[in-house]
Design a protein around this motif. Structure first.
Motif, PDB file in Angstrom:
ATOM      1  N   GLY A 179       3.400   2.663  -1.874  1.00  0.00           N
ATOM      2  CA  GLY A 179       1.971   2.871  -1.793  1.00  0.00           C
ATOM      3  C   GLY A 179       1.513   1.240  -2.485  1.00  0.00           C
ATOM      4  N   ARG A 180       0.129   1.246  -2.393  1.00  0.00           N
ATOM      5  CA  ARG A 180      -0.700  -0.087  -2.829  1.00  0.00           C
ATOM      6  C   ARG A 180      -0.300  -0.557  -4.245  1.00  0.00           C
ATOM      7  NH1 ARG A 180      -4.949  -1.186  -5.376  1.00  0.00           N
ATOM      8  NH2 ARG A 180      -5.921   1.156  -5.530  1.00  0.00           N
ATOM      9  N   ARG A 213       3.286  -3.712   3.870  1.00  0.00           N
ATOM     10  CA  ARG A 213       4.601  -2.823   4.075  1.00  0.00           C
ATOM     11  C   ARG A 213       5.417  -3.370   5.213  1.00  0.00           C
ATOM     12  NH1 ARG A 213       2.800  -1.029   9.243  1.00  0.00           N
ATOM     13  NH2 ARG A 213       4.835  -0.179   9.541  1.00  0.00           N
ATOM     14  N   ALA A 268       8.087  -2.342   0.793  1.00  0.00           N
ATOM     15  CA  ALA A 268       6.850  -1.133   0.320  1.00  0.00           C
ATOM     16  C   ALA A 268       6.655  -0.583   1.761  1.00  0.00           C
ATOM     17  CB  ALA A 268       5.581  -2.002   0.175  1.00  0.00           C
ATOM     18  N   ILE A 299      -2.003  -2.684   1.534  1.00  0.00           N
ATOM     19  CA  ILE A 299      -0.571  -1.933   1.644  1.00  0.00           C
ATOM     20  C   ILE A 299      -0.387  -2.151   3.257  1.00  0.00           C
ATOM     21  CG2 ILE A 299      -1.429   0.191   1.916  1.00  0.00           C
ATOM     22  CD1 ILE A 299       2.111  -0.879   0.729  1.00  0.00           C
ATOM     23  N   TYR A 351       3.864   3.222   2.809  1.00  0.00           N
ATOM     24  CA  TYR A 351       2.927   3.976   2.399  1.00  0.00           C
ATOM     25  C   TYR A 351       3.360   5.072   1.353  1.00  0.00           C
ATOM     26  CZ  TYR A 351       0.440   2.212   6.492  1.00  0.00           C
ATOM     27  OH  TYR A 351      -0.326   1.349   7.108  1.00  0.00           O
ATOM     28  N   HIS A 352       2.379   5.302   0.375  1.00  0.00           N
ATOM     29  CA  HIS A 352       2.697   6.228  -0.370  1.00  0.00           C
ATOM     30  C   HIS A 352       2.807   7.602   0.166  1.00  0.00           C
ATOM     31  CE1 HIS A 352       2.387   8.911  -4.107  1.00  0.00           C
ATOM     32  NE2 HIS A 352       2.520   7.821  -4.779  1.00  0.00           N
ATOM     33  N   ALA A 370       3.507  -1.933  -4.886  1.00  0.00           N
ATOM     34  CA  ALA A 370       3.544  -2.866  -4.265  1.00  0.00           C
ATOM     35  C   ALA A 370       2.807  -3.853  -4.964  1.00  0.00           C
ATOM     36  CB  ALA A 370       3.016  -2.843  -2.842  1.00  0.00           C
ATOM     37  N   GLN A 371       1.399  -4.040  -4.933  1.00  0.00           N
ATOM     38  CA  GLN A 371       0.600  -4.860  -5.561  1.00  0.00           C
ATOM     39  C   GLN A 371       1.175  -5.285  -7.011  1.00  0.00           C
ATOM     40  OE1 GLN A 371      -3.449  -3.458  -5.386  1.00  0.00           O
ATOM     41  NE2 GLN A 371      -3.639  -4.406  -3.418  1.00  0.00           N
TER      42      GLN A 371
END
Ligand code: URA
Length: 252
Positions: A180-181, A198, A222, A194, A224-225, A184-185
């Motif tokens: 998820g965002r 990703r 990365a 994301i 998606y969550h 990753a961020q």
């Protein structure tokens, strides 16, 4: 075969069935098993790596990090937590999986990713031959639950960052997988969405003042969550494409 081995086998078979039928993971609850007769050698790819076997040259251990997390008061989340969830998994993982922050089940039990998103995460990992009991370590950018599951504030992420840095230094994973965002961020110090981050490999480098202490870069990918996949099932296919890229690298 003990309950955990049975669960791993059942998840693997369910996941295989889901892919044959639908081409991606389906939403389902994890089956519950009791311990049965322990069949010698029946565990698939199990390891004796236990949480307390990892230690760095400076003597740090996962247990020491977990204890520090549990008693941490570095941000306001400590006042609202039931239990912090430091992380769990193999002491010498191939992959370090990083999520956002504990939710309500995680807060109650002090374990990461054990609610509905966690059950999907386990199936996603199983589909590329990964599991928290053999070759992954699972943690979050923030170890205490934000109220109402809101996104962690930058100050909370910053307060927790030293724990994640210690875990990475100690575990030395071959790969980092951000779910998820937020993860990753945080790991890449970017504000890109994301959807852009990703499915691509980046080099993660530790933030240390002394460049000599940074060690080797760790490949990071990365996707998606799992909570996003539960909300938007059409994201499952791109997530599967991302995981296949990681699998390809794991196999080489
Ligand atoms: N979502 C996360 O990002 N982490 C957890 O541990 C549970 C849900």
């Amino acid at each position: 075969m003990n309950a955990e081995d049975k669960l791993r086998l059942a998840v693997l078979l369910d996941t295989a069935g889901d892919f044959l039928r639908d081409g991606h993971w389906r939403d389902r609850d994890a089956p519950v098993f009791a311990d049965g007769a322990d069949i010698e050698g029946a565990a698939i790819g199990s390891t004796n790596d236990t949480i307390d076997t990892a230690s760095t040259a400076n003597g740090d251990t996962l247990e020491a990090i977990a204890a520090a997390v549990r008693s941490c008061t570095a941000c306001g989340l400590c006042a609202m937590r039931i239990l912090a969830a430091p992380g769990e998994g193999a002491a010498h993982p191939r992959v370090l999986v990083i999520g956002e922050a504990p939710g309500s089940e995680e807060d109650e039990k002090g374990r990461p990713f054990i609610g509905p998103a966690g059950q999907l995460l386990d199936r996603m990992l199983a589909s590329i031959a990964l599991s928290r009991s053999t070759n992954c370590f699972i943690t979050n950018t923030v170890k205490c639950r934000p109220p109402g599951n809101r996104t962690p504030l930058p100050a909370e992420t910053a307060a927790c960052a030293p724990f994640l840095a210690r875990q990475i230094r100690l575990l030395q994973p071959a790969f980092i997988l951000c779910m998820g965002r937020v993860a990753a961020q945080t790991m890449l110090h970017t504000s890109e969405g994301i959807g852009h981050i990703r499915g691509r490999f980046f080099d993660y480098r530790a933030d240390t003042a002394d460049a000599a202490d940074r060690g080797e870069p760790i490949p990071l990918i990365a996707t998606y969550h799992p909570s996003a996949l539960l909300r938007e099932p059409n994201l499952k296919r791109p997530a599967w494409e991302d995981l296949k890229k990681l699998l390809e690298r794991l196999q080489t």
